[in-house]
Design a protein around this motif. Structure first.
Motif, PDB file in Angstrom:
ATOM      1  N   LYS A  74      21.962  10.136  27.906  1.00  0.00           N
ATOM      2  CA  LYS A  74      22.530   8.790  27.880  1.00  0.00           C
ATOM      3  C   LYS A  74      23.263   8.456  29.171  1.00  0.00           C
ATOM      4  N   THR A 300      24.077  -2.989  26.017  1.00  0.00           N
ATOM      5  CA  THR A 300      24.793  -1.718  25.901  1.00  0.00           C
ATOM      6  C   THR A 300      26.012  -1.938  24.999  1.00  0.00           C
ATOM      7  N   SER A 301      26.697  -0.865  24.648  1.00  0.00           N
ATOM      8  CA  SER A 301      27.884  -1.014  23.807  1.00  0.00           C
ATOM      9  C   SER A 301      29.013  -1.715  24.557  1.00  0.00           C
ATOM     10  N   GLN A 302      28.942  -1.750  25.894  1.00  0.00           N
ATOM     11  CA  GLN A 302      29.944  -2.458  26.683  1.00  0.00           C
ATOM     12  C   GLN A 302      29.639  -3.947  26.801  1.00  0.00           C
ATOM     13  N   SER A 339      23.996   2.636  31.108  1.00  0.00           N
ATOM     14  CA  SER A 339      24.397   3.462  29.975  1.00  0.00           C
ATOM     15  C   SER A 339      25.553   2.813  29.214  1.00  0.00           C
ATOM     16  N   ASP A 340      25.779   3.268  27.999  1.00  0.00           N
ATOM     17  CA  ASP A 340      26.907   2.782  27.209  1.00  0.00           C
ATOM     18  C   ASP A 340      28.241   3.159  27.836  1.00  0.00           C
ATOM     19  N   ASN A 361      35.109   4.074  30.303  1.00  0.00           N
ATOM     20  CA  ASN A 361      34.760   3.602  28.959  1.00  0.00           C
ATOM     21  C   ASN A 361      35.690   4.208  27.913  1.00  0.00           C
ATOM     22  N   ASP A 367      27.101   2.611  19.221  1.00  0.00           N
ATOM     23  CA  ASP A 367      26.126   3.157  20.156  1.00  0.00           C
ATOM     24  C   ASP A 367      24.897   2.254  20.199  1.00  0.00           C
ATOM     25  N   SER A 368      24.428   1.938  21.403  1.00  0.00           N
ATOM     26  CA  SER A 368      23.233   1.091  21.525  1.00  0.00           C
ATOM     27  C   SER A 368      21.948   1.915  21.531  1.00  0.00           C
TER      28      SER A 368
END
Length: 577
Positions: A74, A300-302, A339-340, A361, A367-368
């Motif tokens: 990841k 992404t999760s962000q 990436s996440d 982060n 999680d994506s």
């Protein structure tokens, strides 16, 4: 003193957290210039990346030159490189349970397990034009300019049809009922036309859209469509056929790039971004897109990452910027992915990956990296059920015909009726074997009285080459020795265990339903454990498989069983390498 120490510790903890958050805010409050930054780390590859890396549940996969398939974590770190069966076309597909599908330059379709071991290859009758498409039950669709083929989990071709010339600039997509949408080169007054085809190769209908479609994206509700005039629509299917579920009109910014994001559609235009409700098409949010001439976008999760050749940004759903970055104009790269955890990974043109951090982060966001789900199609069966009056719904002649076709392939539209019948019979079999028997009614239900038929039905399911999802439940619920033997053998024949339920059920059987005298069953347990581990290829499966076989080395088992378990354990270890 103890209380004071505890308070001091808490104060220090919160001060540290505030400092980290402050550092993070200053880190992202202005554009990061990668020209002045060194990569966080660099991975050296065995060649260049040929295609946009594809997400898996554990990271990414990509096709590389030099006949290589590559797996990344990841964070973008290289996990493995595996040899493909030939030089690769510039695309790759991640299937359920991280199985891998690709094609060589001579249009040989291949499947790998999640660790990159080639499981089978099949030469296509036409030139494969794009990445294979996964169906719901493990089947795979490939397309040429005027043909479509479907293959099962073990590489058997299920059907192939000819079509008129296709518009290969729009990939095959699946609708909410599992049918596939194939866009044609032919148009009607400039409006796009598509054929809706069943998973079994039969044409359902021809659809003329309201304008020129430039992009189509599968989602839970159907297929989201981006039109050349900037509008967006959603094509869905109900019992009457296809219909337009909603339309979002925006005709002043060119066409949109669409992404499906957890029940929402992200529509990225030249100067703006919209989040739309997937069910209704209603606007959830709107904000400005500050990345001009973008070509890469990823959820992404962000947040939503949008990048051009020169810069990139990550936006929350409300438009707030998570980070902005300027890229080094002197560096040459072919692809990128985000990436996440806030890293941007550049696939360089010099056989390397360069990884840069954009922010720290601390997010607990979802999680994506989501695994593809698998499930049987919804069959509508209205035929007979096996009982004492009607006899077996699948008689010996039909059983022989099914087995032959499942092995040889090219059974076409017959499959839908066969699968419907098998699914129906498996449902009744499961019901008879799991329901509580009436103490005042001495006669056992039909399937409990017809063990031979149960065994034949289970064998058919295991040889079908697709996923029905009943084996693990039957393994857990069955105590009959002869049926258990058949079920364990069928689990090995199928080998497809997307959630690890077959392997877990086999472990339960080993520990609770076997004795040292069940030598045949114990050997079948060892064989099926190996077959499942070998096919799936995941590290967690190898660990579980080794645990199962090591249990068979316990003192209660005799030398013959222990020797067989040791031999199988060696095969698993070798397969893992």
């Amino acid at each position: 003193m103890k209380n004071l120490s505890k308070k001091t510790y808490i104060i220090i903890f919160f001060i540290a957290k505030i400092l980290i958050l402050s550092a993070q805010n200053s880190f992202t409050s202005q554009e990061i210039d990668f020209t002045n930054e060194k990569p966080s780390f660099v991975s050296v590859l065995g060649g260049n990346i040929l295609c946009q890396p594809v997400k898996t549940s554990y990271g990414y996969i990509a096709a590389g030159d030099g006949k290589q398939i590559l797996g990344f974590s990841k964070l973008g770190k290289l996990l493995w490189q595996r040899a493909a069966p030939g030089r690769l076309k510039p695309f790759i597909t991640e299937g359920p349970a991280d199985l891998i599908y690709g094609a060589t330059t001579d249009s040989t379709l291949f499947m790998m397990n999640s660790s990159g071991l080639v499981l089978w290859t099949q030469k296509s009758d036409f030139n494969i034009e794009e990445a294979p498409l996964c169906g719901r039950d493990g089947r795979i669709f490939i397309r040429g300019t005027n043909g479509i083929s479907c293959y099962g989990l073990k590489g058997v071709k299920r059907w192939q049809i000819e079509t008129e010339m296709q518009n290969i600039s729009i990939p095959l997509v699946t609708l909410n009922d599992g049918t596939i949408l194939v866009f044609l080169s032919r148009t009607h007054d400039g409006k796009s036309i598509a054929k809706r085809i069943s998973p079994f190769g039969t044409e359902k209908e021809e659809i003329i859209f309201a304008g020129q479609v430039l992009q189509a994206v599968s989602c839970k509700e159907g297929v989201a469509l981006a039109f050349s005039d900037g509008s967006i629509g959603l094509c869905s299917v109900n019992e009457n056929g296809s219909y337009s579920k909603w339309t979002f009109l925006k005709k002043d910014s060119g066409s949109a790039k669409l992404l499906e994001v957890s029940g929402k559609i992200a529509a990225i235009y030249k100067n703006s971004v919209y989040y739309l409700n997937e069910k209704t098409g209603g606007k959830i949010s709107e904000f400005q897109n500050g990345v001009q001439n973008f070509f890469y976008s990823e959820n992404t999760s962000q947040g939503l990452v949008i990048c051009s050749a020169h810069n990139g940004a990550c936006y929350k759903e409300d438009g707030k910027v998570s980070w902005k970055a300027k890229f080094n104009p002197q560096k040459k790269w072919n692809f990128m992915f985000a990436s996440d955890s806030g890293y941007l990974v550049f696939c360089m043109s010099n056989w390397a990956l360069e990884v840069f951090q954009t922010r720290l982060n601390l997010s607990k966001s979802q999680d994506s990296f989501i695994e593809k789900k698998v499930s049987p199609y919804n069959y509508k069966y209205s035929g007979i059920k096996s009982d004492d009056f009607s006899g077996r719904a699948i008689n010996e002649n039909l059983e022989a015909q099914m087995k032959e076709k499942f092995s040889q392939g090219n059974f076409g539209a017959e499959e839908e009726n066969w699968n419907s019948l098998i699914q129906s019979e498996l449902g009744f079999l499961y019901e008879d074997w799991t329901k509580t028997e009436n103490l005042f009614y001495n006669e056992k239900p039909y399937f409990k009285r017809n063990i031979d038929y149960c065994q034949r039905l289970i064998e058919l399911e295991s040889e079908s080459g697709i996923y029905f999802g009943k084996l693990s439940s039957l393994l857990k619920k069955t105590d009959d020795p002869s049926l258990l033997l058949c079920l364990v053998r069928a689990a090995g024949k199928s080998s497809f265990d997307p959630q690890g339920e077959l392997l877990s059920s086999i472990e339960i059987i080993l520990k609770t339903k076997t004795s040292k005298n069940d030598k045949k069953l114990l050997q079948e347990i060892a064989d099926s454990t190996y077959e499942i581990c070998h096919f799936m290829g995941r590290p967690s499966f190898f660990r579980k498989g080794q645990e199962i076989l090591k249990y068979m080395l316990y003192p209660q088992f005799d030398k013959e069983t222990k020797d067989y378990a040791l031999k199988t354990l060696d095969k698993i270890i070798e397969s893992q390498l």
